[in-house]
Design an enzyme around this catalytic site. Structure first.
Site, PDB file in Angstrom:
ATOM      1  N   GLU A 203       3.039  -6.343  -4.192  1.00  0.00           N
ATOM      2  CA  GLU A 203       3.386  -4.933  -4.005  1.00  0.00           C
ATOM      3  C   GLU A 203       4.438  -4.817  -2.914  1.00  0.00           C
ATOM      4  O   GLU A 203       4.733  -5.792  -2.206  1.00  0.00           O
ATOM      5  CB  GLU A 203       2.139  -4.102  -3.669  1.00  0.00           C
ATOM      6  CG  GLU A 203       1.189  -3.964  -4.854  1.00  0.00           C
ATOM      7  CD  GLU A 203       0.092  -2.941  -4.622  1.00  0.00           C
ATOM      8  OE1 GLU A 203       0.086  -2.307  -3.545  1.00  0.00           O
ATOM      9  OE2 GLU A 203      -0.769  -2.777  -5.508  1.00  0.00           O
ATOM     10  N   HIS A 323       3.899   9.320  -0.545  1.00  0.00           N
ATOM     11  CA  HIS A 323       4.123   8.297  -1.568  1.00  0.00           C
ATOM     12  C   HIS A 323       5.420   8.629  -2.302  1.00  0.00           C
ATOM     13  O   HIS A 323       5.657   9.777  -2.669  1.00  0.00           O
ATOM     14  CB  HIS A 323       2.949   8.257  -2.550  1.00  0.00           C
ATOM     15  CG  HIS A 323       2.869   6.974  -3.313  1.00  0.00           C
ATOM     16  ND1 HIS A 323       3.729   6.675  -4.351  1.00  0.00           N
ATOM     17  CD2 HIS A 323       2.057   5.897  -3.188  1.00  0.00           C
ATOM     18  CE1 HIS A 323       3.436   5.472  -4.826  1.00  0.00           C
ATOM     19  NE2 HIS A 323       2.428   4.981  -4.123  1.00  0.00           N
ATOM     20  N   ARG A 369       7.166   2.134   2.387  1.00  0.00           N
ATOM     21  CA  ARG A 369       6.990   3.403   1.679  1.00  0.00           C
ATOM     22  C   ARG A 369       7.753   4.559   2.307  1.00  0.00           C
ATOM     23  O   ARG A 369       8.298   5.409   1.598  1.00  0.00           O
ATOM     24  CB  ARG A 369       5.496   3.768   1.613  1.00  0.00           C
ATOM     25  CG  ARG A 369       4.750   3.085   0.501  1.00  0.00           C
ATOM     26  CD  ARG A 369       3.323   3.583   0.438  1.00  0.00           C
ATOM     27  NE  ARG A 369       2.582   2.886  -0.599  1.00  0.00           N
ATOM     28  CZ  ARG A 369       1.278   3.008  -0.777  1.00  0.00           C
ATOM     29  NH1 ARG A 369       0.587   3.796   0.021  1.00  0.00           N
ATOM     30  NH2 ARG A 369       0.670   2.352  -1.748  1.00  0.00           N
ATOM     31  N   HIS A 430       0.294  11.583   0.721  1.00  0.00           N
ATOM     32  CA  HIS A 430      -0.568  10.564   0.139  1.00  0.00           C
ATOM     33  C   HIS A 430      -1.660  10.073   1.079  1.00  0.00           C
ATOM     34  O   HIS A 430      -2.817   9.941   0.683  1.00  0.00           O
ATOM     35  CB  HIS A 430       0.306   9.378  -0.285  1.00  0.00           C
ATOM     36  CG  HIS A 430      -0.440   8.262  -0.948  1.00  0.00           C
ATOM     37  ND1 HIS A 430      -1.158   8.436  -2.113  1.00  0.00           N
ATOM     38  CD2 HIS A 430      -0.572   6.945  -0.621  1.00  0.00           C
ATOM     39  CE1 HIS A 430      -1.702   7.284  -2.486  1.00  0.00           C
ATOM     40  NE2 HIS A 430      -1.378   6.369  -1.583  1.00  0.00           N
ATOM     41  N   ARG A 465       1.692   3.082   6.483  1.00  0.00           N
ATOM     42  CA  ARG A 465       0.711   2.130   5.965  1.00  0.00           C
ATOM     43  C   ARG A 465       1.335   1.177   4.952  1.00  0.00           C
ATOM     44  O   ARG A 465       2.057   1.590   4.052  1.00  0.00           O
ATOM     45  CB  ARG A 465      -0.451   2.884   5.309  1.00  0.00           C
ATOM     46  CG  ARG A 465      -1.507   1.978   4.711  1.00  0.00           C
ATOM     47  CD  ARG A 465      -2.695   2.770   4.216  1.00  0.00           C
ATOM     48  NE  ARG A 465      -2.412   3.588   3.059  1.00  0.00           N
ATOM     49  CZ  ARG A 465      -2.384   3.137   1.797  1.00  0.00           C
ATOM     50  NH1 ARG A 465      -2.583   1.854   1.550  1.00  0.00           N
ATOM     51  NH2 ARG A 465      -2.151   3.966   0.803  1.00  0.00           N
TER      52      ARG A 465
END
Length: 622
Positions: A203, A323, A369, A430, A465
């Site tokens: 990811e 997000h 992100r 998010h 995060r």
């Protein structure tokens, strides 16, 4: 770079509600209260309170004897019922804490707002959970994971929290999610059909494939199995339809239980817990107009609001993660399009079909992100349709339907075929990187109050995060809370609290429901206005003037929400009261931190010299 803390000395009570006042600023050195000093002070406070109570005790006269005996029997009954740990929230953090505590002999009451124990935000996680890639060729290790977390966190992560997650993570996954004894969960993660080895995917911002997954519904698989384990454990009592409206406090800084609202009846009743209260009810992303979080009570900032009203500290609330890829369908809630899509090669394209991610970061779609979210936000703002596209149509169609069945099915119901065309996307709120300030055992600066999961601010995430850390955070830190509560030190805290709970209303004293249709309608409108304010003024990109306006508006909203709850304590008014308290705290933190980093981006950030001058002026006027 500055981080902000909501301090307990910034709180005062006036007219029945809790006011947040003063700057929410701390230096890096002050961002978490020194834990040794904190718990030494708590211990002294508890001892002194008990000693003071003993000092004023008078001799009992003859006429008092029978009454005192009755009160003693009643008190013993209350104490027996109160000898438990209350956990608020049934997600991964809450269930991990419940199972580990229960296995060490503690009685646990698990409260969840929904009608089912699986009604929680953990259920909706798509991507997966970090494990460890033991293939030597991968280069994966605890050290490399720690490095990835620090990079994603914009250099603001607290290293002891990062190292704890990186070192303890694989063991907690094996203990709690790959258990073969029947005590914990046995999650059916995807495996290689030839070797039966666990499959690992890559990811964004990870340096190696290290993510365990179950298709694109990993959260559902994990939640179904870990909640089932909690449900069947003899030491765990699950109570559904439970809204915690406030914490039961004694001696100002000691938590002795919760006030639980029954969603079906509207009645509010105290529940005592000598062993402590664990807040694991998630974050606050649903206080935004556009969010990937599901509807309901799960992400309205309840843990932060409960803590602030009780006098606990919160930190890093300005670092809200947006997000980058939420499905854009007008007049529909934003559906999350998992990070794993970009991990499998999905590209961001503008309305003309041009890939643009390399324009804002060398890693393109696999950048952190916050970087990708701002890139998508700006491109969508310039697009005639107000969105961009996430395109994975170049991958094998059979692979896509097998790997992403949930996303594929959701899209097909809306006439979008990811195998052939791009998916319209925009950013959405998010995850909460900050939260209730705690140490690595989940201890807050209120005695007997603990926190775990997204509700907590341990310093793990810093300003942003890393993908797929959230479920692992819940496992590691939820279990750590339970280990502390069951330890000798935790039992000493419980023993001191047990001697103090005589000042708390007995559990039999019920506050009857006072519902009002007008109050419910006013609460719904107020919540909609609050969400619009958060999105417009404290969103992906922020300004000094915008956050100042938000602070003023949200302060007024909090006062109105508190009044509505006092007039009509109900689910709707409790929800907007928590959302307004949390929203104001986020807006204040954002306004007072002028340094852009991670999920907090100030368009008109001031210089360090200007910031120092303003801080000095604020301090002198305090």
């Amino acid at each position: 770079q500055k981080n902000s803390t909501v301090r307990t000395d910034d709180l005062s009570e006036a007219s029945g509600f809790v006011r947040c006042r003063g700057p929410l600023i701390s230096s890096r050195r002050y961002r978490i209260i020194n834990r040794n000093m904190m718990w030494s002070a708590f211990s002294r406070s508890a001892r002194s309170s008990i000693s003071a109570a003993a000092a004023v005790r008078r001799p009992t006269s003859r006429v008092d004897v029978s009454a005192r005996r009755f009160q003693s029997r009643r008190f013993q009954s209350r104490q027996s019922e109160a000898d438990r740990l209350i956990i608020v929230g049934s997600g991964v953090a809450g269930c991990s804490a419940a199972l580990v505590a229960a296995e060490q002999g503690l009685s646990v009451t698990l409260l969840t707002a929904g009608s089912s124990i699986v009604d929680n935000n953990s259920y909706w996680a798509q991507g997966g959970i970090i494990y460890r890639n033991y293939d030597p060729q991968s280069g994966d290790s605890a050290s490399s994971l720690a490095d990835d977390i620090h990079v994603a966190g914009a250099g603001l992560c607290q290293d002891d929290a990062v190292q704890k997650l990186a070192a303890e993570g694989p063991g907690r996954v094996r203990q709690l999610l790959l258990d073969e004894s029947g005590t914990y969960a046995r999650v059916p993660f995807d495996r290689d059909p030839r070797t039966d080895e666990l499959l690992l995917c890559l990811e964004a911002s990870h340096s190696a494939p290290r993510i365990l997954y179950h298709a694109d519904k990993s959260g559902a698989a994990i939640t179904e199995h870990i909640t089932a384990a909690a449900n069947r454990h003899p030491n765990v009592q699950v109570v559904t339809e439970s809204i915690v409206t406030d914490l039961c406090m004694v001696d100002d800084k000691v938590c002795a239980g919760v006030k639980r609202m029954n969603r079906n009846t509207g009645e509010i009743q105290p529940m005592l817990a000598n062993r402590g209260v664990v807040l694991a009810a998630g974050g606050l992303a649903s206080i935004y107009q556009h969010t990937t979080n599901p509807a309901g009570f799960n992400a309205l900032g309840s843990s932060v609001a409960l803590s602030l009203r009780a006098g606990a500290s919160a930190a890093d609330l300005e670092y809200v993660q947006f997000h980058p890829t939420a499905l854009y369908i007008p007049n529909e809630a934003r559906f999350l399009l998992t990070e794993a899509l970009r991990g499998e090669g999905a590209l961001l394209r503008d309305a003309d079909g041009r890939a643009f991610a390399q324009n804002f970061h060398p890693k393109g779609e696999l950048a952190p992100r916050d970087v990708v979210a701002r890139g998508v936000f700006r491109a969508a703002r310039e697009s005639p349709g107000g969105h961009v596209y996430l395109d994975v149509s170049h991958r094998d169609p059979d692979f896509l339907t097998r790997r992403f069945p949930t996303v594929h099915g959701h899209l097909m119901q809306r006439g979008i075929d990811m195998r052939k065309e791009g998916m319209p996307v925009v950013p959405a709120a998010h995850y909460t990187c900050g939260g209730v300030a705690s140490d690595l055992q989940g201890r807050t600066d209120v005695t007997n109050l603990y926190v775990a999961g997204e509700a907590a601010r341990t310093g793990l995430h810093g300003g942003n995060r890393l993908a797929s850390t959230s479920l692992l955070e819940g496992l590691v830190f939820g279990a750590s809370v339970a280990d502390f509560v069951a330890s000798e030190e935790g039992r000493e805290v419980a023993a001191s609290v047990e001697k103090m709970v005589t000042t708390v209303p007995p559990p039999g004293e019920v506050v009857p429901a006072r519902t009002s249709e007008a109050a419910a309608e006013a609460a719904a409108k107020l919540l909609a206005d609050l969400r619009a304010t958060m999105w417009d003024k404290v969103g992906v990109e922020r300004t000094v003037a915008g956050t100042a306006e938000a602070v003023a508006r949200l302060g007024e909203m909090r006062e109105e929400a508190t009044r509505l709850f006092e007039v009509s304590p109900a689910v709707a008014t409790a929800a907007v009261r928590d959302a307004a308290c949390a929203g104001e705290a986020v807006a204040r933190a954002a306004h007072h931190n002028r340094t852009s980093a991670g999920g907090h981006y100030m368009v008109d950030a001031v210089s360090e010299a200007e910031e120092k001058e303003e801080l000095l002026a604020m301090a002198s006027s305090a």
